[in-house]
Design an enzyme around this catalytic site. Sequence first.
Site, PDB file in Angstrom:
ATOM      1  N   LYS A  65       0.802  -1.076   0.076  1.00 18.29           N
ATOM      2  CA  LYS A  65      -0.001   0.015   0.035  1.00 18.29           C
ATOM      3  C   LYS A  65       0.980   1.384   0.010  1.00 18.29           C
ATOM      4  CE  LYS A  65      -4.047  -1.979   1.946  1.00 18.29           C
ATOM      5  NZ  LYS A  65      -5.155  -1.771   3.142  1.00 18.29           N
ATOM      6  N   ASN A  86      -4.688   2.164  -1.630  1.00 17.57           N
ATOM      7  CA  ASN A  86      -5.227   0.721  -1.784  1.00 17.57           C
ATOM      8  C   ASN A  86      -6.151   0.596  -2.894  1.00 17.57           C
ATOM      9  OD1 ASN A  86      -7.582   2.193  -0.796  1.00 17.57           O
ATOM     10  ND2 ASN A  86      -8.513   0.399  -0.368  1.00 17.57           N
ATOM     11  N   ASP A 101      -9.773   3.149   1.887  1.00 19.07           N
ATOM     12  CA  ASP A 101      -9.710   2.266   3.307  1.00 19.07           C
ATOM     13  C   ASP A 101     -10.336   3.237   4.608  1.00 19.07           C
ATOM     14  OD1 ASP A 101      -8.620  -0.115   2.745  1.00 19.07           O
ATOM     15  OD2 ASP A 101      -6.611   0.499   2.918  1.00 19.07           O
ATOM     16  N   GLY A 129      -0.034   0.374   6.216  1.00 19.96           N
ATOM     17  CA  GLY A 129      -0.882   1.105   5.397  1.00 19.96           C
ATOM     18  C   GLY A 129      -2.472   1.033   6.039  1.00 19.96           C
ATOM     19  N   ASN A 150       2.495  -0.507  18.349  1.00 21.24           N
ATOM     20  CA  ASN A 150       3.128  -1.402  17.157  1.00 21.24           C
ATOM     21  C   ASN A 150       4.440  -2.241  17.718  1.00 21.24           C
ATOM     22  OD1 ASN A 150       3.098  -1.766  14.200  1.00 21.24           O
ATOM     23  ND2 ASN A 150       5.432  -1.138  14.323  1.00 21.24           N
ATOM     24  N   THR A 152       7.314  -2.711  16.387  1.00 22.05           N
ATOM     25  CA  THR A 152       8.557  -1.570  16.216  1.00 22.05           C
ATOM     26  C   THR A 152       8.063  -0.154  16.771  1.00 22.05           C
ATOM     27  OG1 THR A 152       9.071  -3.046  14.077  1.00 22.05           O
ATOM     28  CG2 THR A 152      10.437  -0.653  14.761  1.00 22.05           C
TER      29      THR A 152
END
Length: 283
Positions: A65, A86, A101, A129, A150, A152
């Site tokens: 994305k 998307n 989205d 994305g 997240n 990361t």
Amino acid sequence: MKKSGILGYPLGHSISPYFQNAAFINLGIEATYEAWPVDPVQLPKRIQALREPDVMGANVTIPYKELVIPLLDKIDDWALKIGSVNTIVNQSGILVGYNTDATGFLRAISEYGNYEPSGKDVLLIGAGGAARAAAHAFMESKVNTLWIANRTYDRAKRLADEFLENGKVKPIGLDDPEFRKSASSVSLIVNSTSLGMKHTLDSHIDPLEGFSIENSTLINDMVYNPLDTPMLINAKNRGVRTLSGLPMLVLQGAASFELWTSKQAPVDVMFSSARKALIAQSD
């Protein structure tokens, strides 16, 4: 016969061809929609092929994305702001990127989850994305606080730093105690990652396993295959409200369909076909 499809890797989970083809048939449009799994190395060549006269465009899913953006000719302002595409539309050889989205997501939680985010505290799991679309949709809807969790932390922080009102956006890692704490205090939790997705190594994972969550909280999993992910099953067993990823999938797909055809999408037909496809895959 016109062609369209979905680009991603892998695509074993995708049911988009079922409901998009059902929509074409319902409206008598001579077109097909296919799954186009593409290796990352072949992505530029595959995007180039979308310029052919018989191609209407394509949907884009994990993990492309963001990667498709520099390969396109034009990017819609909303998609550019989000930084995620998307939907690609072939306009006489010119490839234009859109993001459906965000609108599909907001319609899904409102119409099927009976939830309005304005003034609320929400937790978003993931920073890819789909998460980008949800985060921008939340901020446009003027949420009170947006937690972005997240694996990361740095990626969560990069997304949070994009917003001028970044005091309202709080990045955290999945191993941060604040992740568990925020999950117990927000009114909406959204998983935008592939955790729990069928045909993946993480299909058994519930990112909220063992968490204490209020029954009034709405838990939304953007994963739609399976319809009941481990996260949703565990939430239901605790009496927590849930929303599957199917409404968002169909509604963003309907918006893509309308960009390709300039016709109103038969949403009921698309929902029915999508549900049948998921049931057939689970047998």
